[in-house]
Structures are given as C-alpha cells and as structure tokens.
Design a protein around this motif. Structure first.
Motif, PDB file in Angstrom:
ATOM      1  N   ASP A  64     117.755  58.145 118.301  1.00 20.09           N
ATOM      2  CA  ASP A  64     117.212  56.789 118.298  1.00 20.09           C
ATOM      3  C   ASP A  64     115.759  56.808 118.748  1.00 20.09           C
ATOM      4  O   ASP A  64     115.410  57.471 119.733  1.00 20.09           O
ATOM      5  CB  ASP A  64     118.004  55.897 119.268  1.00 20.09           C
ATOM      6  N   THR A 117     122.219  43.889 120.285  1.00 28.91           N
ATOM      7  CA  THR A 117     122.110  43.904 118.829  1.00 28.91           C
ATOM      8  C   THR A 117     122.040  42.474 118.308  1.00 28.91           C
ATOM      9  O   THR A 117     122.367  41.517 119.020  1.00 28.91           O
ATOM     10  CB  THR A 117     123.331  44.603 118.217  1.00 28.91           C
ATOM     11  N   ARG A 149     117.622  45.872 119.459  1.00 34.02           N
ATOM     12  CA  ARG A 149     117.850  46.739 118.306  1.00 34.02           C
ATOM     13  C   ARG A 149     117.561  45.947 117.040  1.00 34.02           C
ATOM     14  O   ARG A 149     118.124  44.874 116.819  1.00 34.02           O
ATOM     15  CB  ARG A 149     119.296  47.239 118.275  1.00 34.02           C
ATOM     16  N   GLN A 194     114.243  49.052 119.596  1.00 26.45           N
ATOM     17  CA  GLN A 194     114.864  50.227 118.978  1.00 26.45           C
ATOM     18  C   GLN A 194     114.798  50.033 117.469  1.00 26.45           C
ATOM     19  O   GLN A 194     115.445  49.149 116.926  1.00 26.45           O
ATOM     20  CB  GLN A 194     116.314  50.372 119.426  1.00 26.45           C
TER      21      GLN A 194
END
Length: 262
Positions: free
Chosen positions: A242, A189, A208, A227
């Motif tokens: 997702d 992330t 992400r 993502q």
C-alpha cells in the motif's frame, strides 16, 4: 488495508500539495531530508480523476506480515517518509512481524506508527487493552491508528448499527489517547465512512481512495493521509504494498511531525 509509471526514478511533475484537501505550493515529490524523488511503481496503474497522488510531495507505506522480509535501507532511500505497521486485530490477534518491523523501521530512521484492525465482535475496551499490550508507548512514534472498515469475516459476520460502531470505536480511541498521549488517527474506506456518518467526527483522518481523489470520494472531508493504491511497488519490498501520501508540503510534514511526535 488495502498512476504510477513503471519507474518513478526522476519525477518532474509539478506538484499541487493539499493539506486537508486544500491548495499548496508546487514542486517535485521528495522524501523529506533526502533531496531525491521517490522511486516507486505500481503493478496496476490507475487513470486518476480529480487529482493525482504524485501531486503530493510526501509519500509513505503501510505494511503487515504479507510484505515479508524488508530491506528498510532501500525503502528509505527510495523516498519513503513514513510507515504505518499493522500491530493488532480484534482482541487476540497480533501481527507476527510487528515487533521486527517496528525495530527495523526505527533503525532506518523512518517515522513509524502502529495500526489496529477493528473487530465488531469485541468491545472497544477489550481491543484497546490488546493493542496496549502489544504496542510500546514510545516517545517519537507516530500516533496510533484505528482501522475502521467493513469486512467479510467468517468468525464475525456481525455488522452493528452505526450508533454501536461509533460508541465502541470512541471507547477504543479514548483509551488509546489517554495511554499514548496522542489522539488516534482514523483510517477508513468510502463505504464505511458513508454508512456510519464518520464525517460527523472531529477526528484526524487517513482515507482510502484508490479510484479518485479524496476530494471527490469524501467531499468536504479534511484528511492528513490518503491511501491511493494497494498495488504499489517499492524498492526493498517484494511484491505489492500500500502507498500513501501526506496531504501537505514537506514543511507542513515537518510541522506535523513536531506536533504529533512529542
């Protein structure tokens, strides 16, 4: 692990594919080998900045027990080209649906790989041993994934310094590399990436970024997967899921599969 319109039935958008965030050819999003556009939706569409995920042509999902029963035939025909499945977490938790999803995705002929959710109160070696105990070493599987992100865990509130994070994660990924014969992909992330200087790692990344294109949120970082939402809707899966894209054209996807699924 944490836009689209209501229905993605007929996609006529011109697509700018980007392997590693670079440029590519234009064309409609397609599932490789299927000849029809993805049929996805999103329960909380986002106004994209810096690039749209639908500009990519190869889409996939990542899942865990929370997706419940899955109709994999519908998932495949909807335009899903790959699936990453949660296998393990820490050194003693296994997703109860992993084995079933692993088998069912293979039966539907969807390329699939397993991911591990890293836990900061266990050593990298312990977690690698747990992953190996639960995930088959199987020819044709996607590379294993190491999921690195900060979490608000009641059982492990520890946030180790960056040098410790990188040391233990490297131990984990090196053990998996030796066992499975493939270098693990690093999922992360934005905050974790920045806090731990992951840009210094010469690894393959799955990023992400649910509020902007990775070229904005991870400037200069090459990546293979993005993502882009945690609120996707896919035929064959009840509730949110997702959604991800591969950062390249269908031809580049085939080449990637041929290289990584030996």
């Amino acid at each position: 692990m944490k836009v689209l319109g209501k229905v993605f039935a007929v996609l006529a958008l011109a697509a700018l594919t980007a392997c590693g965030g670079g440029g590519g050819s234009r064309g409609p999003a397609v599932m490789v080998g299927q000849g029809s556009g993805p049929q996805f939706g999103d329960s909380a569409p986002h106004a994209w900045v810096g690039g749209h995920p639908y500009d990519h042509q190869v889409h996939g999902i990542d899942i865990s027990r929370y997706q419940g029963d899955i109709n994999w035939g519908r998932v495949r025909s909807s335009g899903v080209s790959f699936a990453f499945i949660k296998a393990t977490e820490g050194g003693d938790h296994a997703d109860p649906n992993f084995r079933r999803y692993w088998y069912e995705a293979a039966q539907a002929r969807i390329p699939r790989g397993a991911y591990h959710y890293f836990y900061f109160c266990r050593s990298g070696a312990q977690q690698a041993a747990w992953f190996i105990a639960n995930v088959p070493r199987e020819r044709g599987a996607l590379p294993p994934v190491l999921d690195l992100e900060w979490t608000a865990s009641k059982t492990c509130p520890h946030r180790p310094p960056s040098w410790e994070v990188l040391r233990e994660a490297k131990i984990f990924k090196d053990i998996l590399h030796r066992y499975y014969g493939q270098r693990p992909i690093i999922y992360t992330t934005v905050d974790f990436y920045r806090d731990n200087n992951l840009g210094s790692w010469p690894e393959e990344f799955w990023l992400r970024s649910v509020a902007g294109h990775p070229r904005l949120t991870y400037p200069g970082q090459r990546y293979s997967f993005w993502q882009y939402t945690g609120t996707g809707r896919v035929p064959g899966i009840g509730g949110n899921v997702d959604l991800n894209v591969f950062a390249g054209s269908p031809g580049q996807w085939r080449a990637w599969l041929n290289q990584r699924m030996q």
